[in-house]
Design an enzyme around this catalytic site. Structure first.
Site, PDB file in Angstrom:
ATOM      1  N   GLY A 109      16.245   5.297 -10.821  1.00 40.24           N
ATOM      2  CA  GLY A 109      15.724   6.436 -10.063  1.00 40.24           C
ATOM      3  C   GLY A 109      14.299   6.264  -9.579  1.00 40.24           C
ATOM      4  O   GLY A 109      13.663   7.231  -9.166  1.00 40.24           O
TER       5      GLY A 109
ATOM      6  N   SER B 266      18.286   1.742  -9.077  1.00 38.77           N
ATOM      7  CA  SER B 266      17.856   1.795  -7.668  1.00 38.77           C
ATOM      8  C   SER B 266      18.653   0.886  -6.741  1.00 38.77           C
ATOM      9  O   SER B 266      18.109   0.301  -5.821  1.00 38.77           O
ATOM     10  CB  SER B 266      16.351   1.518  -7.569  1.00 38.77           C
ATOM     11  OG  SER B 266      15.629   2.557  -8.205  1.00 38.77           O
TER      12      SER B 266
ATOM     13  N   GLU C 173      19.420   7.726 -19.969  1.00 42.74           N
ATOM     14  CA  GLU C 173      19.089   9.166 -20.023  1.00 42.74           C
ATOM     15  C   GLU C 173      19.664   9.796 -21.287  1.00 42.74           C
ATOM     16  O   GLU C 173      19.067  10.709 -21.861  1.00 42.74           O
ATOM     17  CB  GLU C 173      19.612   9.864 -18.745  1.00 42.74           C
ATOM     18  CG  GLU C 173      18.715   9.536 -17.554  1.00 42.74           C
ATOM     19  CD  GLU C 173      19.414   9.524 -16.206  1.00 42.74           C
ATOM     20  OE1 GLU C 173      20.490  10.112 -16.077  1.00 42.74           O
ATOM     21  OE2 GLU C 173      18.848   8.906 -15.272  1.00 42.74           O
TER      22      GLU C 173
ATOM     23  N   GLU D 238      20.876  -1.978 -17.173  1.00 41.45           N
ATOM     24  CA  GLU D 238      20.108  -1.021 -16.383  1.00 41.45           C
ATOM     25  C   GLU D 238      18.676  -0.975 -16.919  1.00 41.45           C
ATOM     26  O   GLU D 238      18.393  -0.237 -17.874  1.00 41.45           O
ATOM     27  CB  GLU D 238      20.725   0.378 -16.500  1.00 41.45           C
ATOM     28  CG  GLU D 238      22.097   0.483 -15.898  1.00 41.45           C
ATOM     29  CD  GLU D 238      22.361   1.902 -15.400  1.00 41.45           C
ATOM     30  OE1 GLU D 238      22.607   2.057 -14.209  1.00 41.45           O
ATOM     31  OE2 GLU D 238      22.289   2.835 -16.212  1.00 41.45           O
TER      32      GLU D 238
ATOM     33  N   HIS E  45      23.891   5.447 -21.720  1.00 40.84           N
ATOM     34  CA  HIS E  45      23.020   5.471 -20.544  1.00 40.84           C
ATOM     35  C   HIS E  45      21.601   5.803 -21.011  1.00 40.84           C
ATOM     36  O   HIS E  45      21.421   6.582 -21.953  1.00 40.84           O
ATOM     37  CB  HIS E  45      23.526   6.525 -19.545  1.00 40.84           C
ATOM     38  CG  HIS E  45      22.780   6.466 -18.243  1.00 40.84           C
ATOM     39  ND1 HIS E  45      21.540   7.037 -18.080  1.00 40.84           N
ATOM     40  CD2 HIS E  45      23.094   5.874 -17.067  1.00 40.84           C
ATOM     41  CE1 HIS E  45      21.126   6.802 -16.835  1.00 40.84           C
ATOM     42  NE2 HIS E  45      22.053   6.098 -16.201  1.00 40.84           N
TER      43      HIS E  45
ATOM     44  N   GLY F  36      23.397   5.176  -9.053  1.00 41.14           N
ATOM     45  CA  GLY F  36      23.128   6.595  -9.287  1.00 41.14           C
ATOM     46  C   GLY F  36      22.916   7.326  -7.975  1.00 41.14           C
ATOM     47  O   GLY F  36      23.862   7.698  -7.281  1.00 41.14           O
ATOM     48  N   GLY F  37      21.654   7.493  -7.581  1.00 39.12           N
ATOM     49  CA  GLY F  37      21.283   8.286  -6.404  1.00 39.12           C
ATOM     50  C   GLY F  37      22.102   7.958  -5.155  1.00 39.12           C
ATOM     51  O   GLY F  37      22.570   8.872  -4.464  1.00 39.12           O
TER      52      GLY F  37
ATOM     53  N   ASN G 232      27.548   6.794 -10.404  1.00 44.09           N
ATOM     54  CA  ASN G 232      27.225   7.695 -11.511  1.00 44.09           C
ATOM     55  C   ASN G 232      26.586   8.944 -10.901  1.00 44.09           C
ATOM     56  O   ASN G 232      25.430   8.907 -10.499  1.00 44.09           O
ATOM     57  CB  ASN G 232      26.266   6.991 -12.487  1.00 44.09           C
ATOM     58  CG  ASN G 232      25.746   7.926 -13.569  1.00 44.09           C
ATOM     59  OD1 ASN G 232      26.274   9.018 -13.768  1.00 44.09           O
ATOM     60  ND2 ASN G 232      24.704   7.498 -14.276  1.00 44.09           N
ATOM     61  N   TRP G 233      27.371  10.000 -10.851  1.00 45.22           N
ATOM     62  CA  TRP G 233      26.884  11.220 -10.185  1.00 45.22           C
ATOM     63  C   TRP G 233      25.900  12.018 -11.037  1.00 45.22           C
ATOM     64  O   TRP G 233      25.302  12.975 -10.557  1.00 45.22           O
ATOM     65  CB  TRP G 233      28.075  12.126  -9.825  1.00 45.22           C
ATOM     66  CG  TRP G 233      28.846  11.661  -8.642  1.00 45.22           C
ATOM     67  CD1 TRP G 233      28.553  10.600  -7.827  1.00 45.22           C
ATOM     68  CD2 TRP G 233      30.030  12.266  -8.111  1.00 45.22           C
ATOM     69  NE1 TRP G 233      29.486  10.509  -6.821  1.00 45.22           N
ATOM     70  CE2 TRP G 233      30.410  11.520  -6.977  1.00 45.22           C
ATOM     71  CE3 TRP G 233      30.817  13.359  -8.478  1.00 45.22           C
ATOM     72  CZ2 TRP G 233      31.541  11.832  -6.205  1.00 45.22           C
ATOM     73  CZ3 TRP G 233      31.939  13.673  -7.728  1.00 45.22           C
ATOM     74  CH2 TRP G 233      32.292  12.918  -6.598  1.00 45.22           C
ATOM     75  N   LYS G 234      25.788  11.696 -12.314  1.00 43.59           N
ATOM     76  CA  LYS G 234      24.928  12.466 -13.226  1.00 43.59           C
ATOM     77  C   LYS G 234      25.295  13.954 -13.114  1.00 43.59           C
ATOM     78  O   LYS G 234      26.468  14.272 -12.914  1.00 43.59           O
ATOM     79  CB  LYS G 234      23.456  12.178 -12.932  1.00 43.59           C
ATOM     80  CG  LYS G 234      23.194  10.653 -12.895  1.00 43.59           C
ATOM     81  CD  LYS G 234      21.764  10.262 -12.899  1.00 43.59           C
ATOM     82  CE  LYS G 234      21.676   8.740 -12.846  1.00 43.59           C
ATOM     83  NZ  LYS G 234      20.333   8.239 -13.000  1.00 43.59           N
TER      84      LYS G 234
HETATM   85  P1  PGA Z   1      19.791   5.042  -9.751  1.00 42.09           P
HETATM   86  O1  PGA Z   1      20.520   5.370 -11.140  1.00 42.09           O
HETATM   87  O2  PGA Z   1      20.746   4.221  -8.925  1.00 42.09           O
HETATM   88  O3  PGA Z   1      19.513   6.394  -9.137  1.00 42.09           O
HETATM   89  O4  PGA Z   1      18.557   4.288 -10.074  1.00 42.09           O
HETATM   90  C1  PGA Z   1      21.320   4.404 -11.797  1.00 42.09           C
HETATM   91  C2  PGA Z   1      21.842   4.977 -13.086  1.00 42.09           C
HETATM   92  O5  PGA Z   1      21.150   5.776 -13.717  1.00 42.09           O
HETATM   93  O6  PGA Z   1      22.974   4.663 -13.515  1.00 42.09           O
END
Ligand code: PGA
Length: 259
Positions: free
Chosen positions: A180, A220, A104, A174, A102, A241-242, A15-17
Protein backbone atom coordinates in the site's frame (compact mmCIF):
# COMPACT_ATOMS: atom_id res chain seq x y z
CA UNK A 1 7.72 -18.53 -21.79
CA UNK A 2 10.08 -18.88 -18.79
CA UNK A 3 10.95 -22.38 -17.60
CA UNK A 4 9.09 -22.04 -14.29
CA UNK A 5 5.71 -21.85 -16.02
CA UNK A 6 6.11 -25.42 -17.20
CA UNK A 7 6.31 -26.75 -13.67
CA UNK A 8 4.43 -24.15 -11.61
CA UNK A 9 1.19 -22.51 -12.48
CA UNK A 10 1.07 -18.71 -12.54
CA UNK A 11 -1.43 -17.44 -9.98
CA UNK A 12 -2.79 -13.90 -9.79
CA UNK A 13 -4.72 -13.15 -6.61
CA UNK A 14 -6.67 -10.03 -5.81
CA UNK A 15 -6.97 -9.10 -2.14
CA UNK A 16 -9.93 -6.78 -1.70
CA UNK A 17 -9.34 -6.29 2.04
CA UNK A 18 -12.35 -4.51 3.62
CA UNK A 19 -13.82 -3.25 0.35
CA UNK A 20 -16.96 -3.91 -1.70
CA UNK A 21 -20.57 -4.62 -0.88
CA UNK A 22 -22.33 -7.55 -2.56
CA UNK A 23 -23.67 -5.47 -5.50
CA UNK A 24 -20.23 -3.90 -6.00
CA UNK A 25 -18.58 -7.31 -5.92
CA UNK A 26 -21.07 -8.70 -8.46
CA UNK A 27 -20.59 -5.79 -10.80
CA UNK A 28 -16.79 -6.28 -10.59
CA UNK A 29 -17.06 -9.96 -11.56
CA UNK A 30 -19.46 -9.23 -14.44
CA UNK A 31 -17.00 -6.68 -15.85
CA UNK A 32 -13.86 -8.71 -15.18
CA UNK A 33 -14.94 -12.11 -16.52
CA UNK A 34 -14.96 -11.31 -20.28
CA UNK A 35 -11.74 -9.26 -19.94
CA UNK A 36 -9.68 -12.23 -18.74
CA UNK A 37 -11.15 -14.97 -20.92
CA UNK A 38 -7.88 -15.78 -22.66
CA UNK A 39 -5.71 -15.57 -19.55
CA UNK A 40 -3.18 -18.32 -18.94
CA UNK A 41 -3.12 -17.60 -15.21
CA UNK A 42 -5.12 -19.07 -12.40
CA UNK A 43 -7.11 -16.04 -11.19
CA UNK A 44 -8.16 -15.84 -7.56
CA UNK A 45 -10.00 -13.25 -5.48
CA UNK A 46 -9.75 -12.99 -1.69
CA UNK A 47 -13.00 -11.24 -0.90
CA UNK A 48 -15.13 -10.23 2.11
CA UNK A 49 -16.98 -13.14 3.75
CA UNK A 50 -20.33 -11.50 2.97
CA UNK A 51 -19.81 -11.71 -0.79
CA UNK A 52 -18.63 -15.35 -0.97
CA UNK A 53 -21.98 -17.09 -1.46
CA UNK A 54 -23.40 -14.69 -4.01
CA UNK A 55 -20.18 -14.46 -6.01
CA UNK A 56 -19.77 -18.22 -6.15
CA UNK A 57 -23.32 -18.48 -7.53
CA UNK A 58 -22.60 -15.72 -10.02
CA UNK A 59 -19.35 -17.39 -11.16
CA UNK A 60 -21.34 -20.57 -11.90
CA UNK A 61 -23.90 -18.60 -13.95
CA UNK A 62 -21.17 -16.74 -15.88
CA UNK A 63 -19.12 -19.94 -16.26
CA UNK A 64 -16.24 -17.90 -14.87
CA UNK A 65 -13.07 -19.72 -13.87
CA UNK A 66 -12.39 -17.25 -11.04
CA UNK A 67 -11.42 -18.93 -7.78
CA UNK A 68 -12.81 -17.35 -4.64
CA UNK A 69 -11.27 -17.28 -1.22
CA UNK A 70 -11.27 -15.50 2.13
CA UNK A 71 -8.77 -13.23 3.87
CA UNK A 72 -8.70 -14.91 7.28
CA UNK A 73 -10.28 -17.66 9.40
CA UNK A 74 -10.22 -18.96 12.95
CA UNK A 75 -7.88 -21.74 14.02
CA UNK A 76 -10.55 -23.82 15.76
CA UNK A 77 -13.17 -26.02 14.15
CA UNK A 78 -16.07 -24.34 15.99
CA UNK A 79 -16.95 -22.95 19.40
CA UNK A 80 -17.56 -19.89 21.54
CA UNK A 81 -15.55 -17.40 19.48
CA UNK A 82 -17.90 -14.48 18.96
CA UNK A 83 -17.38 -12.72 15.66
CA UNK A 84 -15.08 -15.35 14.16
CA UNK A 85 -15.48 -17.58 11.11
CA UNK A 86 -14.46 -21.22 10.66
CA UNK A 87 -12.85 -23.02 7.75
CA UNK A 88 -15.96 -25.13 7.28
CA UNK A 89 -18.12 -22.01 7.04
CA UNK A 90 -15.81 -20.64 4.35
CA UNK A 91 -16.02 -23.87 2.34
CA UNK A 92 -19.78 -23.78 2.80
CA UNK A 93 -19.90 -20.28 1.32
CA UNK A 94 -17.80 -21.22 -1.71
CA UNK A 95 -14.21 -20.41 -0.68
CA UNK A 96 -11.42 -22.56 -2.08
CA UNK A 97 -8.48 -20.81 -0.41
CA UNK A 98 -7.72 -18.53 2.51
CA UNK A 99 -5.03 -15.89 3.03
CA UNK A 100 -3.26 -16.51 6.33
CA UNK A 101 -0.75 -14.33 8.15
CA UNK A 102 -1.23 -11.23 6.03
CA UNK A 103 0.90 -8.46 7.54
CA UNK A 104 -2.24 -6.48 8.43
CA UNK A 105 -3.44 -9.49 10.45
CA UNK A 106 -0.02 -9.83 12.07
CA UNK A 107 0.31 -6.14 12.90
CA UNK A 108 -3.20 -4.83 13.54
CA UNK A 109 -4.70 -7.99 15.03
CA UNK A 110 -1.57 -9.29 16.78
CA UNK A 111 -1.45 -12.65 15.00
CA UNK A 112 1.86 -14.39 15.48
CA UNK A 113 3.34 -17.25 13.49
CA UNK A 114 2.26 -19.90 16.02
CA UNK A 115 -1.36 -18.77 15.62
CA UNK A 116 -0.92 -18.79 11.86
CA UNK A 117 0.46 -22.33 12.12
CA UNK A 118 -2.75 -23.46 13.85
CA UNK A 119 -4.83 -21.77 11.18
CA UNK A 120 -2.83 -23.41 8.38
CA UNK A 121 -3.47 -26.83 9.95
CA UNK A 122 -7.20 -26.11 10.32
CA UNK A 123 -7.46 -24.82 6.75
CA UNK A 124 -5.85 -28.02 5.45
CA UNK A 125 -8.21 -30.18 7.53
CA UNK A 126 -11.12 -28.36 5.91
CA UNK A 127 -9.72 -28.68 2.38
CA UNK A 128 -9.03 -24.96 2.02
CA UNK A 129 -5.77 -23.98 0.37
CA UNK A 130 -3.74 -21.77 2.72
CA UNK A 131 -1.91 -18.85 1.08
CA UNK A 132 0.62 -18.02 3.76
CA UNK A 133 2.01 -14.48 3.73
CA UNK A 134 5.53 -13.69 4.92
CA UNK A 135 7.68 -10.59 4.69
CA UNK A 136 9.92 -8.21 6.58
CA UNK A 137 8.93 -4.78 7.94
CA UNK A 138 10.52 -1.49 6.91
CA UNK A 139 12.70 -1.50 10.01
CA UNK A 140 13.81 -5.11 9.52
CA UNK A 141 14.50 -4.33 5.86
CA UNK A 142 16.68 -1.35 6.82
CA UNK A 143 18.57 -3.52 9.31
CA UNK A 144 19.29 -6.13 6.62
CA UNK A 145 17.24 -8.75 8.50
CA UNK A 146 15.09 -9.95 5.60
CA UNK A 147 16.51 -13.48 5.45
CA UNK A 148 16.32 -13.98 9.22
CA UNK A 149 12.69 -12.85 9.28
CA UNK A 150 11.66 -14.96 6.29
CA UNK A 151 13.30 -18.05 7.71
CA UNK A 152 11.71 -17.48 11.11
CA UNK A 153 8.22 -16.85 9.68
CA UNK A 154 8.37 -19.89 7.38
CA UNK A 155 9.68 -22.11 10.14
CA UNK A 156 7.18 -20.92 12.75
CA UNK A 157 4.15 -20.91 10.43
CA UNK A 158 4.83 -24.16 8.59
CA UNK A 159 7.29 -26.16 10.73
CA UNK A 160 6.09 -29.67 11.53
CA UNK A 161 3.86 -29.98 8.47
CA UNK A 162 4.49 -32.95 6.20
CA UNK A 163 5.82 -32.59 2.65
CA UNK A 164 2.37 -33.66 1.39
CA UNK A 165 0.83 -30.77 3.32
CA UNK A 166 3.40 -28.23 2.15
CA UNK A 167 2.65 -28.92 -1.52
CA UNK A 168 -0.96 -27.90 -0.90
CA UNK A 169 0.13 -24.46 0.35
CA UNK A 170 1.03 -21.30 -1.54
CA UNK A 171 3.46 -18.80 -0.09
CA UNK A 172 3.18 -15.05 -0.66
CA UNK A 173 6.25 -12.88 -0.15
CA UNK A 174 4.92 -9.48 0.82
CA UNK A 175 7.54 -7.05 2.14
CA UNK A 176 5.56 -4.94 4.60
CA UNK A 177 7.29 -1.75 3.42
CA UNK A 178 5.87 -2.33 -0.07
CA UNK A 179 2.24 -2.91 0.92
CA UNK A 180 0.00 0.00 0.00
CA UNK A 181 2.99 2.35 -0.20
CA UNK A 182 3.63 2.50 -3.95
CA UNK A 183 7.19 1.26 -3.22
CA UNK A 184 7.36 -2.09 -5.04
CA UNK A 185 10.38 -4.33 -4.50
CA UNK A 186 12.42 -4.39 -7.70
CA UNK A 187 11.99 -7.60 -9.70
CA UNK A 188 15.58 -8.55 -8.73
CA UNK A 189 14.97 -7.87 -5.04
CA UNK A 190 11.73 -9.88 -5.06
CA UNK A 191 13.42 -12.69 -7.02
CA UNK A 192 16.20 -12.89 -4.39
CA UNK A 193 13.62 -13.16 -1.60
CA UNK A 194 11.58 -15.80 -3.44
CA UNK A 195 14.66 -17.82 -4.20
CA UNK A 196 15.63 -17.63 -0.52
CA UNK A 197 12.15 -18.81 0.56
CA UNK A 198 12.51 -21.76 -1.82
CA UNK A 199 15.91 -22.57 -0.25
CA UNK A 200 14.37 -22.53 3.23
CA UNK A 201 11.62 -24.89 2.07
CA UNK A 202 14.20 -27.17 0.47
CA UNK A 203 16.32 -27.30 3.61
CA UNK A 204 13.31 -28.00 5.87
CA UNK A 205 11.51 -30.41 3.54
CA UNK A 206 13.02 -31.40 0.19
CA UNK A 207 13.93 -30.17 -3.27
CA UNK A 208 10.86 -31.59 -4.96
CA UNK A 209 8.53 -29.76 -2.57
CA UNK A 210 10.55 -26.54 -2.91
CA UNK A 211 10.40 -26.69 -6.70
CA UNK A 212 6.66 -27.37 -6.72
CA UNK A 213 5.80 -24.56 -4.29
CA UNK A 214 4.01 -21.57 -5.82
CA UNK A 215 5.34 -18.29 -4.41
CA UNK A 216 3.40 -15.12 -5.18
CA UNK A 217 4.79 -11.61 -4.76
CA UNK A 218 2.71 -8.85 -3.17
CA UNK A 219 3.31 -5.18 -2.38
CA UNK A 220 2.23 -2.29 -4.65
CA UNK A 221 1.78 -4.48 -7.71
CA UNK A 222 0.13 -2.62 -10.57
CA UNK A 223 -0.34 -2.90 -14.32
CA UNK A 224 2.98 -1.14 -14.99
CA UNK A 225 5.21 -3.41 -12.89
CA UNK A 226 3.45 -6.80 -13.07
CA UNK A 227 4.99 -8.11 -16.30
CA UNK A 228 8.56 -7.40 -15.16
CA UNK A 229 7.97 -9.09 -11.80
CA UNK A 230 6.52 -12.15 -13.54
CA UNK A 231 9.60 -12.48 -15.73
CA UNK A 232 11.59 -13.58 -12.69
CA UNK A 233 12.14 -17.32 -12.47
CA UNK A 234 10.99 -17.74 -8.85
CA UNK A 235 8.02 -15.35 -8.97
CA UNK A 236 5.07 -17.60 -9.77
CA UNK A 237 2.30 -15.12 -9.29
CA UNK A 238 1.15 -11.88 -7.72
CA UNK A 239 -0.94 -10.90 -4.71
CA UNK A 240 -2.56 -7.58 -5.57
CA UNK A 241 -4.26 -5.26 -3.09
CA UNK A 242 -5.19 -1.74 -4.22
CA UNK A 243 -4.94 -2.46 -7.95
CA UNK A 244 -7.36 -5.40 -7.63
CA UNK A 245 -10.25 -3.11 -6.73
CA UNK A 246 -10.77 -1.97 -10.32
CA UNK A 247 -11.68 -4.71 -12.81
CA UNK A 248 -9.84 -2.83 -15.55
CA UNK A 249 -6.50 -2.56 -13.70
CA UNK A 250 -6.83 -6.08 -12.34
CA UNK A 251 -7.55 -7.49 -15.81
CA UNK A 252 -4.43 -5.75 -17.15
CA UNK A 253 -2.36 -7.37 -14.42
CA UNK A 254 -3.93 -10.78 -15.12
CA UNK A 255 -3.31 -10.39 -18.85
CA UNK A 256 0.31 -9.35 -18.30
CA UNK A 257 0.95 -13.06 -17.64
CA UNK A 258 0.48 -13.68 -21.36
CA UNK A 259 3.06 -11.07 -22.41
P1 PGA B 1 -1.10 -3.53 -2.21
O1 PGA B 1 -1.51 -4.66 -1.14
O2 PGA B 1 -1.09 -4.18 -3.57
O3 PGA B 1 -2.18 -2.48 -2.08
O4 PGA B 1 0.24 -3.04 -1.83
C1 PGA B 1 -1.03 -5.99 -1.25
C2 PGA B 1 -1.55 -6.80 -0.10
O5 PGA B 1 -1.72 -6.27 1.00
O6 PGA B 1 -1.82 -8.02 -0.25
Amino acid sequence: MPQKRASRQCVITGNWKMHKTIPEAESFVRTLTPLIESSQAKVCLAIPYTALSSLSELCKILKSFLILGAQNMHAMEEGAFTGEISGQMLIDAGAKFVLLGHSERRKLFHEDSSMIHQKVKQALINGLQPVVCVGESQEEHAQGKRKIILEEQIQDSLGGLSADEIVKIHLAYEPVWAIGTGKTATPQEAQAAHSFCRQVIESQWNKEVAQALVIQYGGSVNESNSAKLLEMSDIDGLLVGGASLSPISFSKIVNSVNL
